[in-house]
Write a protein that holds these residues in place. Structure first.
Motif: not given
Length: 356
Positions: A252-262
């Protein structure tokens, strides 16, 4: 224009090429094509390379063992085993629908998943069963909460879908940010600027640069700033994050794994993967479904008759533009901008499958 079947076959081939079983590949393609058909181009085949990138980096399990890990008669938690959200979320919604069929409503939290496409696809599965559907998900941290410049939340979409009688379903499917990240990507591919109020630059100033988030800026919550109600968008996004992530055991919050490459994944994550939350409610758990749908038709008709600011611009019912786009695109094909078409051609070459 690309015929629907050709695009569907190509998309299925991409998922098969990364190891997805046939049924999963077909389902994942169905979810993505639903977005393209409904005119939500930001969440359709334009996202294909993102899923392949996750698989290449070892962050996507193409053969997951999706399972229920906690359950009561009306609720459940599903572990997606790192698989496609495009497959995990429909699995969970099927459980919610079956619970609703037996007990009136069903609610399922999902952890250890990935990007699940458009929320509307999952909510509409319930509508097909004369139920009210509910779907939401947390997402890559790109949005700054009110009074902040730090990216702590995703665009965190929320969707409700209601069956009607003679009219199409009412589908409220929206990001809780001022704009979905995909809208920035569409503007960037087209070389266009974005409206002020969507994004802050890296110094916290409003900007119309579609690439600002990639350069360290942040998306704004729905409402854009405090004077225009951004605290409400922040609150809606918080609800999505808590139900999807905190409740399910996902990040949750800032720990959600990113989908976007950057964006790079953060270390010491408190949960597992991305989280979703889906639900289904039987209309006849409240009143006869035929009566409800007749009143829904009346509700829709009255709003469509609303007095207009501009006689050329009628009131738009939620879900109406997507419904009309689907009618058109099923008949005439799906448009792809040049940048997306080139991206798909490159993907085909990389995976060794036939060109689109």
């Amino acid at each position: 224009m690309i015929p629907e079947k050709r695009l569907r076959d190509f998309t299925t081939g991409v998922f098969k090429a990364i190891g997805c079983p046939d049924a999963d590949a077909q389902l994942a393609a169905d979810v993505l094509l639903a977005a393209d058909l409904r005119g939500v181009d930001s969440h359709g085949v334009a996202r294909l390379s993102g899923y392949v990138r996750l698989w290449e980096s070892g962050r996507l399990n193409s053969t997951p063992h999706i399972r229920v890990v906690h359950e009561t008669p009306t609720t459940a938690t599903v572990d997606g085993d790192g698989g496609l959200g495009l497959v995990t979320a429909p699995f969970a919604m099927d459980i919610a629908i079956e619970k609703a069929r037996q007990y009136g409503s069903g609610w399922v939290a999902i952890r250890n998943s990935n990007h699940f496409g458009i929320a509307g696809y999952h909510a509409l599965k319930a509508v097909e069963q004369e139920m009210i559907g509910y779907a939401l998900t947390n997402a890559s941290p790109l949005v700054a909460p009110t009074f902040s410049t730090e990216r702590l939340l995703g665009t965190n979409p929320i969707c409700y879908a209601f069956p009607a009688g003679n009219y199409p379903p009412v589908v409220v499917d929206m990001a809780t940010s001022a704009a979905a990240n995909g809208k920035l990507e569409i503007a960037e591919r087209a070389g266009k600027s974005i409206p002020e109020g969507w994004v802050l630059d890296a110094k916290g100033h409003p900007t119309i640069d579609a690439t600002a988030v990639k350069k360290g800026g942040a998306l704004l919550p729905l409402g854009s700033d405090r004077d225009h109600g951004s605290h409400k968008g922040f609150g809606l996004s918080a609800i999505v994050d808590i139900l999807s992530g905190v409740l399910s055991g996902a990040n949750y919050g800032p720990w959600v794994p990113p989908f976007v490459a950057y964006l790079q994944p953060v270390v010491n994550q408190p949960g597992q993967g991305i989280g979703h939350f889906v639900g289904a409610m039987r209309v006849d758990g409240f009143r006869p479904a035929a009566d409800f749908k007749a009143n829904m038709d009346q509700w829709i008709a009255r709003f469509k008759q609303a007095k207009r600011v501009d006689e050329q611009q009628p009131v738009i019912i939620p879900g109406e533009p997507e419904y009309e786009a689907e009618l058109d695109r099923r008949k005439n094909g799906i448009p792809l901008v040049e940048a997306v078409q080139k991206n798909l051609e490159a993907l085909a070459s990389k995976l060794g499958i036939g060109q689109l």
